[in-house]
Design a protein around this motif. Structure first.
Motif, short mmCIF file in Angstrom:
data_model
loop_
_atom_site.label_atom_id
_atom_site.label_comp_id
_atom_site.label_asym_id
_atom_site.label_seq_id
_atom_site.Cartn_x
_atom_site.Cartn_y
_atom_site.Cartn_z
N LYS A 61 0.81 -1.21 0.00
CA LYS A 61 0.00 0.00 0.00
C LYS A 61 0.85 1.26 0.00
CE LYS A 61 -4.20 -1.86 1.90
NZ LYS A 61 -4.95 -1.70 0.66
N GLY A 62 2.18 1.11 0.04
CA GLY A 62 3.05 2.27 0.04
C GLY A 62 2.99 3.07 1.34
N LEU A 63 2.62 2.39 2.42
CA LEU A 63 2.56 3.06 3.72
C LEU A 63 3.94 3.09 4.35
CD1 LEU A 63 -0.75 1.54 5.08
CD2 LEU A 63 -0.37 3.89 4.34
N PRO A 64 4.15 3.99 5.29
CA PRO A 64 5.47 4.09 5.93
C PRO A 64 5.85 2.78 6.60
CG PRO A 64 4.02 5.87 6.67
CD PRO A 64 3.21 4.95 5.82
N ALA A 65 7.14 2.59 6.73
CA ALA A 65 7.66 1.39 7.39
C ALA A 65 7.14 1.34 8.82
CB ALA A 65 9.19 1.42 7.38
#
Length: 176
Positions: free
Chosen positions: A130-134
């Motif tokens: 989803k391209g969310l932060p680590a």
């Protein structure tokens, strides 16, 4: 959800939209983790299987709200109302899991550390998709929010929450 209540979509539409989009993405991750890993394990261990059925229906309901939010513009009158209702559904869902389901599971002999580890591994994959932060960045943000909330809760004299004990608490979105 609490942060959104303090925002004005007319004054800060970009900020509101960013918060809603991140919250929705995290809820999608959370739901997928529960549906793929947690509920199957819980179904084998729980006495009242209807609790799992109800939780799955709640997931279907908030997925409908998530889809509605994706189609709405932040300026739309229904945008804030839809997000508020979503928050109410999520809070109800968490309350039922913690208040009813987890109590039954606490006495079970299932290998919950293994389920948690599977959920954490899958969560990392889903966040990346989803391209969310680590996780580290998100954990830092949540820890700051929880710290601030705990400070204000202690001042009010309320007992602190034990949500962190939940395997899926790694994506606690209630504070957003």
């Amino acid at each position: 959800f609490k942060a959104f209540e303090k925002m004005d979509p007319h004054e800060d539409p970009e900020g509101c939209q960013a918060l809603v989009e991140q919250t929705c993405a995290e809820l999608e991750v959370h739901a997928e983790l529960e549906e793929q890993l947690f509920y199957p394990a819980a179904r084998e261990a729980i006495k009242e299987e209807d609790l799992i059925e109800e939780a799955e229906v709640e997931h279907m309901t908030f997925k409908v709200l998530l889809e509605q939010l994706k189609k709405l513009e932040v300026e739309d009158e229904k945008y804030a109302a839809t997000f508020k209702v979503l928050g109410e559904y999520v809070q109800h869902h968490v309350k039922e899991e913690e208040g009813e389901m987890f109590k039954q599971l606490a006495n079970d002999e299932a290998d919950w550390p293994s389920v948690r580890d599977q959920m954490l591994a899958r969560r990392g994959e889903l966040l990346e998709e989803k391209g969310l932060p680590a996780e580290e960045a998100m954990a830092s943000t949540r820890a700051s929010a929880r710290s601030a909330a705990a400070t204000s809760t202690r001042r009010a004299g309320s007992p602190s929450s034990h949500r962190e004990a939940r395997p899926q608490a790694a994506d606690d979105t209630e504070d957003e």
